[in-house]
Design an enzyme around this catalytic site. Structure first.
Site, PDB file in Angstrom:
ATOM      1  N   GLU A  96      -6.092   4.382   6.139  1.00 11.86           N
ATOM      2  CA  GLU A  96      -5.684   4.046   4.766  1.00 11.86           C
ATOM      3  C   GLU A  96      -6.055   5.180   3.808  1.00 11.86           C
ATOM      4  OE1 GLU A  96      -6.028  -0.031   3.259  1.00 11.86           O
ATOM      5  OE2 GLU A  96      -6.776   0.810   1.397  1.00 11.86           O
ATOM      6  N   SER A 103     -11.407  -0.065   3.204  1.00 12.15           N
ATOM      7  CA  SER A 103     -10.783  -0.190   4.518  1.00 12.15           C
ATOM      8  C   SER A 103     -10.357   1.171   5.025  1.00 12.15           C
ATOM      9  CB  SER A 103      -9.540  -1.065   4.420  1.00 12.15           C
ATOM     10  OG  SER A 103      -9.891  -2.297   3.874  1.00 12.15           O
ATOM     11  N   ARG A 118       0.831  -1.225   0.000  1.00  5.58           N
ATOM     12  CA  ARG A 118       0.000   0.000   0.000  1.00  5.58           C
ATOM     13  C   ARG A 118       0.864   1.273   0.000  1.00  5.58           C
ATOM     14  NH1 ARG A 118      -2.770  -3.569  -0.866  1.00  5.58           N
ATOM     15  NH2 ARG A 118      -4.829  -4.075  -0.028  1.00  5.58           N
TER      16      ARG A 118
HETATM   17  C1  LIG Z   1     -15.660  -0.062  -1.503  1.00  8.76           C
HETATM   18  C2  LIG Z   1     -14.170   0.176  -1.640  1.00  8.76           C
HETATM   19  C3  LIG Z   1     -13.316  -0.917  -1.746  1.00  8.76           C
HETATM   20  C4  LIG Z   1     -11.930  -0.726  -1.889  1.00  8.76           C
HETATM   21  N1  LIG Z   1     -11.144  -1.817  -2.013  1.00  8.76           N
HETATM   22  C5  LIG Z   1      -9.800  -1.666  -2.170  1.00  8.76           C
HETATM   23  C6  LIG Z   1      -8.950  -2.810  -2.332  1.00  8.76           C
HETATM   24  O1  LIG Z   1      -9.421  -3.949  -2.349  1.00  8.76           O
HETATM   25  N2  LIG Z   1      -7.620  -2.613  -2.470  1.00  8.76           N
HETATM   26  C7  LIG Z   1      -7.075  -1.371  -2.484  1.00  8.76           C
HETATM   27  O2  LIG Z   1      -5.854  -1.273  -2.632  1.00  8.76           O
HETATM   28  N3  LIG Z   1      -7.854  -0.263  -2.350  1.00  8.76           N
HETATM   29  C8  LIG Z   1      -9.194  -0.373  -2.191  1.00  8.76           C
HETATM   30  N4  LIG Z   1      -9.991   0.717  -2.039  1.00  8.76           N
HETATM   31  C9  LIG Z   1      -9.373   2.054  -2.044  1.00  8.76           C
HETATM   32  C10 LIG Z   1      -9.398   2.738  -3.434  1.00  8.76           C
HETATM   33  O3  LIG Z   1     -10.314   2.117  -4.271  1.00  8.76           O
HETATM   34  C11 LIG Z   1      -8.026   2.724  -4.108  1.00  8.76           C
HETATM   35  O4  LIG Z   1      -7.061   3.299  -3.262  1.00  8.76           O
HETATM   36  C12 LIG Z   1      -8.048   3.483  -5.439  1.00  8.76           C
HETATM   37  O5  LIG Z   1      -6.830   3.272  -6.121  1.00  8.76           O
HETATM   38  C13 LIG Z   1      -8.286   4.978  -5.268  1.00  8.76           C
HETATM   39  O6  LIG Z   1      -8.531   5.517  -6.558  1.00  8.76           O
HETATM   40  P1  LIG Z   1      -9.180   6.937  -6.768  1.00  8.76           P
HETATM   41  O7  LIG Z   1      -9.092   7.261  -8.212  1.00  8.76           O
HETATM   42  O8  LIG Z   1     -10.531   6.961  -6.173  1.00  8.76           O
HETATM   43  O9  LIG Z   1      -8.172   7.862  -5.945  1.00  8.76           O
HETATM   44  P2  LIG Z   1      -8.524   9.122  -5.023  1.00  8.76           P
HETATM   45  O10 LIG Z   1      -9.250   8.673  -3.818  1.00  8.76           O
HETATM   46  O11 LIG Z   1      -9.116  10.193  -5.824  1.00  8.76           O
HETATM   47  O12 LIG Z   1      -7.040   9.541  -4.594  1.00  8.76           O
HETATM   48  C14 LIG Z   1      -6.285   8.718  -3.725  1.00  8.76           C
HETATM   49  C15 LIG Z   1      -4.855   9.280  -3.637  1.00  8.76           C
HETATM   50  O13 LIG Z   1      -4.207   9.171  -4.887  1.00  8.76           O
HETATM   51  C16 LIG Z   1      -3.821  10.459  -5.369  1.00  8.76           C
HETATM   52  N5  LIG Z   1      -4.040  10.453  -6.817  1.00  8.76           N
HETATM   53  C17 LIG Z   1      -5.156  10.081  -7.479  1.00  8.76           C
HETATM   54  N6  LIG Z   1      -4.963  10.163  -8.806  1.00  8.76           N
HETATM   55  C18 LIG Z   1      -3.674  10.601  -8.975  1.00  8.76           C
HETATM   56  C19 LIG Z   1      -2.884  10.902 -10.122  1.00  8.76           C
HETATM   57  N7  LIG Z   1      -3.354  10.752 -11.365  1.00  8.76           N
HETATM   58  N8  LIG Z   1      -1.633  11.356  -9.929  1.00  8.76           N
HETATM   59  C20 LIG Z   1      -1.132  11.533  -8.672  1.00  8.76           C
HETATM   60  N9  LIG Z   1      -1.834  11.257  -7.560  1.00  8.76           N
HETATM   61  C21 LIG Z   1      -3.097  10.803  -7.708  1.00  8.76           C
HETATM   62  C22 LIG Z   1      -4.695  11.440  -4.632  1.00  8.76           C
HETATM   63  O14 LIG Z   1      -4.095  12.710  -4.565  1.00  8.76           O
HETATM   64  C23 LIG Z   1      -4.818  10.767  -3.288  1.00  8.76           C
HETATM   65  O15 LIG Z   1      -3.667  11.002  -2.516  1.00  8.76           O
HETATM   66  C24 LIG Z   1     -11.387   0.583  -1.910  1.00  8.76           C
HETATM   67  C25 LIG Z   1     -12.251   1.684  -1.825  1.00  8.76           C
HETATM   68  C26 LIG Z   1     -13.633   1.490  -1.695  1.00  8.76           C
HETATM   69  C27 LIG Z   1     -14.542   2.678  -1.643  1.00  8.76           C
END
Ligand SMILES: Cc1cc2nc3c(=O)[nH]c(=O)nc-3n(C[C@H](O)[C@H](O)[C@H](O)COP(=O)(O)OP(=O)(O)OC[C@H]3O[C@@H](n4cnc5c(N)ncnc54)[C@H](O)[C@@H]3O)c2cc1C
Length: 333
Positions: free
Chosen positions: A325, A246, A168
């Site tokens: 997280e 999480s 992570r």
């Molecule tokens: C129901 C649910 C289940 C999930 N299950 C998992 C799982 O099984 N495994 C897991 O690892 N995660 C899980 N997650 C967490 C999440 O889905 C991941 O971390 C995902 O990669 C976040 O993507 P996002 O586009 O929504 O990022 P955001 O929430 O928009 O951003 C997260 C972080 O990444 C940065 N960021 C986003 N895009 C960029 C970019 N293009 N360049 C630089 N920085 C950037 C943001 O600034 C922030 O710090 C889950 C979330 C939910 C709601």
């Protein structure tokens, strides 16, 4: 969107985070074409001020409004960089929805991302915390990450080593103000072993789910389907119940990684009696002790307060420190 970018002042972010909490960005820049990034980072607001890159908002908690500029990348291209008989290199823009990419690769007969099916969010965010699930981590399939380096104004191509991935974690997470990820290249297998021996099926519950689907020798797409079935049962759908997956994980010794780490966090929280707890609209999922939920109108500050109290109770009872997280915006953990 025909223009390379669009600027919205005082933009609402409620629908741009999966907790569904209210927040506003003083300035939201929606970037359709990442070729505009050097120009945009030439403006003082972006060059000198705080910038939050926002994907699907599924790993963020807006405990307050973000300061400065919020940048959202909209690129939606997926395509082949190389397509050899054994191995394909697929490139996807940061703005592509993660699960859309997973389905695209499986639909093109490529294996590698199947265990990561249905993780919310965007391709650009996948390398940030090295997303992982069901015994796989995205770093195993990442070939290169294309990123705009803010300090130099240059587009970098970082190989797996340069991304410094860990559980992570990555260089992007450790240095959140350094890069904007614009695209990711994945190395995927075109000829998975016929007996399925290169698929990862050892994570608890996966083989049982495939057996329930009456599949003995699964293909990658069937593994993805099994993963989706388990996830739909276990995790609340953010479209129906605001959450960010999480919410916490414990800080343990480096050996305790992956599933052990997550399972023990869930166990510790459950043992402190928090599973299913609700206080107004802020609560803990009744299906999963690790998942903080917004039943409707909870604020980010209320959710953060609840997360802190959960962590305190675990620390008091077990002496284990929990860390969030999701990235907390607008307040300190
Ligand atoms: C129901 C649910 C289940 C999930 N299950 C998992 C799982 O099984 N495994 C897991 O690892 N995660 C899980 N997650 C967490 C999440 O889905 C991941 O971390 C995902 O990669 C976040 O993507 P996002 O586009 O929504 O990022 P955001 O929430 O928009 O951003 C997260 C972080 O990444 C940065 N960021 C986003 N895009 C960029 C970019 N293009 N360049 C630089 N920085 C950037 C943001 O600034 C922030 O710090 C889950 C979330 C939910 C709601």
């Amino acid at each position: 969107m025909a223009e390379p970018y669009r600027i919205v002042e005082n933009a609402r972010l409620d629908a741009r985070n999966t907790f569904g909490v209210a927040a506003r960005a003083p300035l939201l820049v929606e970037v359709a074409d990442t070729a505009a990034l050097p120009e945009l980072f030439g403006y003082a607001m972006l060059r000198d001020g705080p910038v939050l890159v926002l994907g699907g908002g599924s790993n963020l908690l807006f405990a307050g409004d973000p300061e400065g500029t919020v940048l959202a990348l909209g690129g939606q291209r997926i395509g082949f960089v190389e397509d050899d008989p054994d191995l394909a290199i697929v490139r996807a823009d940061a703005g592509v929805e993660w699960h859309t990419l997973v389905l695209w690769t499986l639909g093109h007969g490529l294996a590698g991302l199947e265990n990561l099916a249905l993780i919310p969010g965007t391709v650009g965010a996948a390398p940030i915390q090295n997303i992982g699930a069901y015994g796989a981590e995205v770093r195993e399939c990442i070939h290169r990450v294309e990123a705009f380096e803010r300090a130099t104004g240059e587009l970098q191509r970082l190989d797996r080593e340069a991304c410094a991935f860990a559980y992570r974690d990555s260089v992007f997470k450790r240095e959140p103000d350094r890069f904007v990820v614009t695209a990711v290249e994945f190395a995927l297998s075109r000829t998975p072993a016929l007996d399925g021996s290169d698929l990862k099926l050892d994570y608890a519950g996966l083989r049982e789910e495939l057996a329930a689907m009456q599949i003995d020798t699964p293909r990658a797409s069937q593994v993805a389907e099994a993963v989706c079935r388990i996830r739909r049962r276990k995790l609340p759908d953010p479209a129906l119940l605001g959450n960010a997956g999480s919410a916490t994980f414990p800080v343990l010794s480096p050996q305790d990684v992956g599933a052990t780490r997550k399972l023990s966090a869930a166990w510790l929280i459950d043992a402190c009696g928090w599973k299913g707890y609700r206080e107004g609209d802020a609560g803990v999922a009744d299906t999963h002790a690790l998942v903080l939920v917004n039943h409707g109108t909870a604020t980010g500050a209320q959710l953060l307060d609840l997360a802190r109290r959960i962590a305190e109770s675990v620390a008091q009872r077990f002496g284990v420190s929990l860390e969030p997280e999701p990235r907390v915006i607008g307040a300190a953990w």
